[in-house]
Write a protein that holds these residues in place. Structure first.
Motif, PDB file in Angstrom:
ATOM      1  N   GLY A 374       0.860  -1.141   0.066  1.00 17.12           N
ATOM      2  CA  GLY A 374       0.094   0.101  -0.056  1.00 17.12           C
ATOM      3  C   GLY A 374       0.740   1.428   0.045  1.00 17.12           C
ATOM      4  O   GLY A 374       1.837   1.294   0.634  1.00 17.12           O
ATOM      5  N   HIS A 375       0.379   2.272  -0.648  1.00 13.39           N
ATOM      6  CA  HIS A 375       1.044   3.475  -0.811  1.00 13.39           C
ATOM      7  C   HIS A 375       0.958   4.447   0.339  1.00 13.39           C
ATOM      8  O   HIS A 375       1.961   4.943   0.838  1.00 13.39           O
ATOM      9  N   SER A 376      -0.229   4.704   0.760  1.00  9.90           N
ATOM     10  CA  SER A 376      -0.519   5.681   1.834  1.00  9.90           C
ATOM     11  C   SER A 376      -1.708   5.138   2.459  1.00  9.90           C
ATOM     12  O   SER A 376      -2.872   5.056   1.914  1.00  9.90           O
ATOM     13  N   TRP A 377      -1.748   5.170   3.873  1.00  9.53           N
ATOM     14  CA  TRP A 377      -2.947   4.626   4.628  1.00  9.53           C
ATOM     15  C   TRP A 377      -3.446   5.973   5.273  1.00  9.53           C
ATOM     16  O   TRP A 377      -2.952   6.760   5.519  1.00  9.53           O
ATOM     17  N   ASP A 378      -4.821   5.966   5.449  1.00 11.97           N
ATOM     18  CA  ASP A 378      -5.728   6.801   5.811  1.00 11.97           C
ATOM     19  C   ASP A 378      -5.509   7.007   7.285  1.00 11.97           C
ATOM     20  O   ASP A 378      -5.659   6.329   8.267  1.00 11.97           O
ATOM     21  N   VAL A 379      -5.374   8.493   7.739  1.00 11.20           N
ATOM     22  CA  VAL A 379      -5.062   8.582   9.028  1.00 11.20           C
ATOM     23  C   VAL A 379      -6.600   9.372   9.654  1.00 11.20           C
ATOM     24  O   VAL A 379      -6.354   9.764  11.127  1.00 11.20           O
ATOM     25  N   ASP A 380      -7.600   8.991   9.116  1.00  6.45           N
ATOM     26  CA  ASP A 380      -8.791   9.830   9.833  1.00  6.45           C
ATOM     27  C   ASP A 380      -9.194   8.887  10.955  1.00  6.45           C
ATOM     28  O   ASP A 380      -8.916   7.553  11.101  1.00  6.45           O
ATOM     29  N   THR A 381      -9.993   9.420  11.702  1.00  7.80           N
ATOM     30  CA  THR A 381     -10.656   8.754  12.786  1.00  7.80           C
ATOM     31  C   THR A 381     -12.200   9.138  12.779  1.00  7.80           C
ATOM     32  O   THR A 381     -12.529  10.304  12.245  1.00  7.80           O
ATOM     33  N   PRO A 382     -13.092   8.473  13.239  1.00  9.36           N
ATOM     34  CA  PRO A 382     -12.665   7.496  14.475  1.00  9.36           C
ATOM     35  C   PRO A 382     -12.012   6.169  13.614  1.00  9.36           C
ATOM     36  O   PRO A 382     -12.551   5.730  12.415  1.00  9.36           O
ATOM     37  N   ALA A 383     -11.359   5.374  14.368  1.00  6.48           N
ATOM     38  CA  ALA A 383     -10.950   4.105  13.669  1.00  6.48           C
ATOM     39  C   ALA A 383     -11.732   3.174  13.428  1.00  6.48           C
ATOM     40  O   ALA A 383     -11.655   2.604  12.406  1.00  6.48           O
ATOM     41  N   SER A 384     -13.089   3.120  14.100  1.00  3.51           N
ATOM     42  CA  SER A 384     -14.168   2.111  13.632  1.00  3.51           C
ATOM     43  C   SER A 384     -14.657   2.496  12.465  1.00  3.51           C
ATOM     44  O   SER A 384     -15.414   1.363  11.829  1.00  3.51           O
ATOM     45  N   ALA A 385     -14.563   3.532  11.710  1.00  2.67           N
ATOM     46  CA  ALA A 385     -15.198   3.903  10.597  1.00  2.67           C
ATOM     47  C   ALA A 385     -14.021   3.915   9.441  1.00  2.67           C
ATOM     48  O   ALA A 385     -14.259   4.429   8.502  1.00  2.67           O
ATOM     49  N   ASN A 386     -13.078   3.517  10.004  1.00  2.00           N
ATOM     50  CA  ASN A 386     -11.790   3.753   8.699  1.00  2.00           C
ATOM     51  C   ASN A 386     -10.724   2.633   8.849  1.00  2.00           C
ATOM     52  O   ASN A 386      -9.912   2.445   9.937  1.00  2.00           O
ATOM     53  N   ASP A 387     -11.204   1.308   8.068  1.00  2.00           N
ATOM     54  CA  ASP A 387     -10.255   0.092   7.912  1.00  2.00           C
ATOM     55  C   ASP A 387      -8.903   0.406   7.813  1.00  2.00           C
ATOM     56  O   ASP A 387      -8.048  -0.522   8.052  1.00  2.00           O
ATOM     57  N   GLU A 388      -8.372   1.410   7.059  1.00  2.00           N
ATOM     58  CA  GLU A 388      -7.277   1.811   6.762  1.00  2.00           C
ATOM     59  C   GLU A 388      -6.601   2.164   8.074  1.00  2.00           C
ATOM     60  O   GLU A 388      -5.245   2.172   7.872  1.00  2.00           O
ATOM     61  N   SER A 389      -7.287   2.715   9.309  1.00  2.00           N
ATOM     62  CA  SER A 389      -6.331   3.008  10.230  1.00  2.00           C
ATOM     63  C   SER A 389      -5.349   2.059  10.922  1.00  2.00           C
ATOM     64  O   SER A 389      -4.494   2.491  11.507  1.00  2.00           O
ATOM     65  N   ASN A 390      -5.670   0.690  10.794  1.00  2.00           N
ATOM     66  CA  ASN A 390      -4.761  -0.309  11.112  1.00  2.00           C
ATOM     67  C   ASN A 390      -3.519  -0.447  10.248  1.00  2.00           C
ATOM     68  O   ASN A 390      -2.638  -0.725  10.979  1.00  2.00           O
ATOM     69  N   GLY A 391      -3.520   0.149   9.176  1.00  2.00           N
ATOM     70  CA  GLY A 391      -2.226   0.268   8.549  1.00  2.00           C
ATOM     71  C   GLY A 391      -1.364   1.105   9.075  1.00  2.00           C
ATOM     72  O   GLY A 391       0.022   0.911   9.294  1.00  2.00           O
ATOM     73  N   VAL A 392      -1.985   2.263   9.491  1.00  2.00           N
ATOM     74  CA  VAL A 392      -1.224   3.230  10.219  1.00  2.00           C
ATOM     75  C   VAL A 392      -0.479   2.780  11.698  1.00  2.00           C
ATOM     76  O   VAL A 392       0.526   3.018  11.930  1.00  2.00           O
ATOM     77  N   ARG A 393      -1.504   1.874  11.913  1.00  2.00           N
ATOM     78  CA  ARG A 393      -1.180   1.471  13.436  1.00  2.00           C
ATOM     79  C   ARG A 393       0.224   0.496  13.214  1.00  2.00           C
ATOM     80  O   ARG A 393       1.024   0.324  14.060  1.00  2.00           O
ATOM     81  N   PHE A 394       0.144  -0.230  12.209  1.00  2.00           N
ATOM     82  CA  PHE A 394       1.533  -1.191  11.739  1.00  2.00           C
ATOM     83  C   PHE A 394       2.703  -0.293  11.775  1.00  2.00           C
ATOM     84  O   PHE A 394       3.415  -0.858  12.350  1.00  2.00           O
TER      85      PHE A 394
END
Length: 658
Positions: A374-394
């Motif tokens: 993946g190129h860039s993962w989304d940093v939007d919150t809330p995390a429950s509405a953004n499945d890409e947030s876990n890429g940022v967590r990794f």
């Protein structure tokens, strides 16, 4: 009596350090096997323990900023524990506890998932509470819970230092900036990362161009990732992207040297994976490189969810990129030890892998490498509405993967201060020996030798600067401390002191000279002879003469008595030495310590000598002139040696370099 001591001061947080900004507080590189990353032990926590949730149920809006709070605590010297259940699967609870919200409300029993953090209740003092309160004022969406009842929780690791982070200027470095700023993580000089790509990053000491990283292409460890001695300066290096065929010559070799030097972490995302795995000095986790595996979809398989790098909560969805997932080239394979953590469900490893993790070349003495598609993962919150947030967590998990943060890997210092227990001579030598234990390197440290109030600094070996105002000598810090050649693994420094002159006070009763006999008649005759001699000297002074070698007291003028150990009397066989008085062992106040063996230092060649030759007169006369004792009780100098009398001219301490 003022106690002489040396202290070894580690300046924390990094903002208090006057060293170059890119120099971390500590850079310790210690091996860790993969087995240590998984198993954890359950330990009791008291009430008052701070819990930093990481799951979407309790940290939905602060899922990124909790990582910044962890960094803030570590920079303040507060140990933080990562609590991960051993052998768990995706979505499992790490531990349960009864806790309140930060304001004391909503006391309830809660399940904590996704790798929460804790600060042990015994460590929570008012300073910690104030730090957390300040953080919550700036990032009010961060949730912090306070345990109201003691509980048990597994401990995956306890960290004692914040990770120093470096970002590569690769054309897409702003992706890393977005991740770090979303978490509130600052650079080494406590400033936010840029909001966008910059043409000039000179104001940001932890952002490096490829040319800065490479240094001399012929040398593998001379770039911005290393100090002048080849020690890595960072625990984390991020490379987010590289366009095809744009990899600078020597960069892959420099990154390999960075990983070979010690158990740090390299995060590669998107096209940077393909570029470095194809380089001749690359092949970090594969034998022949990778290519794009395309979209792995949202139906993913998860494994090794007990590892720190995989901590998350909820589902993971893929994102766009030139390398959406990792597919091995036809002639390539993963090296032993490389783990596929997330991949497309139903596919074999190496077909559509989203997250891969392992040590360089499966070498237990080398650093860790993470590949994420993946190129860039989304940093939007809330995390429950953004499945890409876990890429940022990794990505954020990877910041704390390096084992240099663990307590057992923080460098420990040995510091000893040695010298003679007693002395009756005018010069004394003392030595400060130091050494470090472990495999790490301590940066930004200083060695301060605080001198007693009643001595004067003369000279010292080992460099450093003497500050007359504070009466201290500060030596170079960290890796720049002077090293001693003849003694293996030991460094040392030292100095010389001069005793400050103590004027004799009037009215003090003079004690009987030790060499005079006790018999009354003999003593009476001796006193008569002394009175006659004094009368003769007074007559000579009135006529303009004076006693040979006489040194008048600066305060009392001609009324002063000859000094017990005056330069013209030192070493006289007729002089009875006073009884030595032992001194307490030299105090060495250390912040990190194991005694360092050291050969006894020789007397310095430039030690003090009398300013004028001794007058040539009879020993008998000399004895009579010199037998007057000092005018007060003997005093001792707590500088690794004892001075026998206030009459002594100098106290010199010196550390000959070894």
């Amino acid at each position: 009596m003022v106690d002489d001591h040396c202290s070894f001061a580690r300046e924390v947080p990094p903002t208090d350090v006057a060293a170059p900004a890119r120099t971390p507080l500590v850079a310790i590189l210690v091996a860790l096997s993969l087995a240590l990353a998984g198993p954890a032990s359950a330990d009791p926590y008291p009430d008052g323990t701070l819990i930093l949730p990481s799951d979407q149920s309790t940290q939905d809006l602060g899922v990124f900023t909790v990582y910044g709070l962890v960094q803030k605590l570590l920079r303040a010297g507060v140990p933080v524990t990562w609590n991960i259940l051993p052998g768990k699967s995706k979505g499992d609870t790490d531990f349960s506890a009864t806790a309140s919200l930060w304001d004391g409300s909503s006391v309830a029993s809660r399940d904590y998932r996704g790798g929460p953090w804790t600060v042990h209740g015994d460590l929570v003092d008012q300073d910690v509470m104030d730090l957390v309160a300040d953080w919550l004022l700036e990032f009010p969406n961060t949730n912090v819970h306070v345990a109201t009842v003691g509980f048990d929780a597994p401990i995956e690791r306890t960290m004692y230092a914040a990770p120093p982070i470096a970002v590569t200027v690769d054309g897409h470095e702003d992706i890393a900036f977005d991740y770090l700023n979303a978490a509130g993580i600052l650079d080494s000089i406590d400033q936010e990362w840029p909001a966008e790509r910059l043409g000039d990053c000179s104001a940001y000491p932890d952002i490096h161009t490829p040319a800065e990283l490479v240094g001399d292409p012929a040398i593998d460890n001379d770039g911005a990732l290393f100090d002048s001695d080849g020690n890595p300066l960072y625990a984390e290096l991020d490379v987010m992207h590289y366009d095809p065929s744009s990899l600078p010559v020597g960069l892959a070799a420099e990154l390999r040297a960075f990983l070979e030097a010690g158990y740090n972490h390299l995060f590669l995302e998107c096209h940077s994976i393909e570029e470095f795995e194809a380089a001749s000095d690359g092949f970090f986790l594969t034998t022949g490189g990778i290519q794009d595996g395309h979209d792995p979809g949202s139906n993913l398989a998860y494994s090794n969810q007990h590892l720190a790098i995989t901590q998350h909560d909820g589902d993971v969805d893929s994102t766009n990129g030139s390398i959406q997932s990792i597919r091995l080239d036809s002639s390539s394979a993963y090296k032993p030890g490389a783990l596929t953590l997330i991949k497309k469900s139903g596919e074999a490893d190496g077909v559509k892998d989203l997250l891969v993790f392992g040590q360089l070349d499966n070498d237990p003495d080398c650093g860790w490498v993470t590949f994420m598609g993946g190129h860039s993962w989304d940093v939007d919150t809330p995390a429950s509405a953004n499945d890409e947030s876990n890429g940022v967590r990794f990505y954020l998990n990877g910041l704390y993967v390096s084992d240099l943060l663990r307590e057992e890997n923080i460098p420990q210092w040995s510091l000893t201060k040695t010298g003679p227990a007693t002395t009756a001579v005018a010069e004394v030598t003392w030595t400060i020996d130091w050494a470090t234990s472990g495999l790490g390197v301590a940066f930004d440290s200083s060695l301060v030798d605080t001198l007693p109030d009643d001595v004067t600094f003369v000279a010292a070996s080992g460099g450093g600067i003497y500050d007359g105002a504070s009466h201290k000598r500060r030596l170079p810090g960290g890796a720049d401390l002077p090293e001693h050649a003849p003694v293996v693994g030991v460094g040392g420094v030292g100095g010389r002191l001069r005793r400050r002159r103590q004027p004799r006070r009037r009215g003090l009763r003079r004690r009987r000279p030790q060499h005079l006999p006790r018999r009354a008649g003999t003593l009476r005759r001796a006193r008569q002879r002394l009175r006659r001699r004094r009368a003769q000297r007074r007559d000579r002074r009135r006529r303009g003469g004076g006693a040979p070698g006489r040194r008048h007291h600066p305060r009392h003028g001609r009324r002063g008595l000859p000094r017990l150990l005056g330069w013209w009397g030192r070493g006289s066989p007729l002089l009875a030495a006073p009884r030595p008085r032992p001194l307490p062992a030299a105090a060495a106040e250390l912040t990190r310590p194991s005694p360092c063996p050291r050969a006894p230092a020789e007397r310095p060649s430039n030690s003090f000598s009398p300013p004028h030759p001794r007058p040539a007169f009879s020993g008998r006369r000399r004895a009579r002139l010199e037998t007057h004792p000092p005018s007060g009780p003997c005093r001792s100098i707590p500088s690794c040696g004892a001075i026998q009398s206030t009459r002594v001219r100098r106290l010199i301490s010196h550390a000959a370099p070894i």
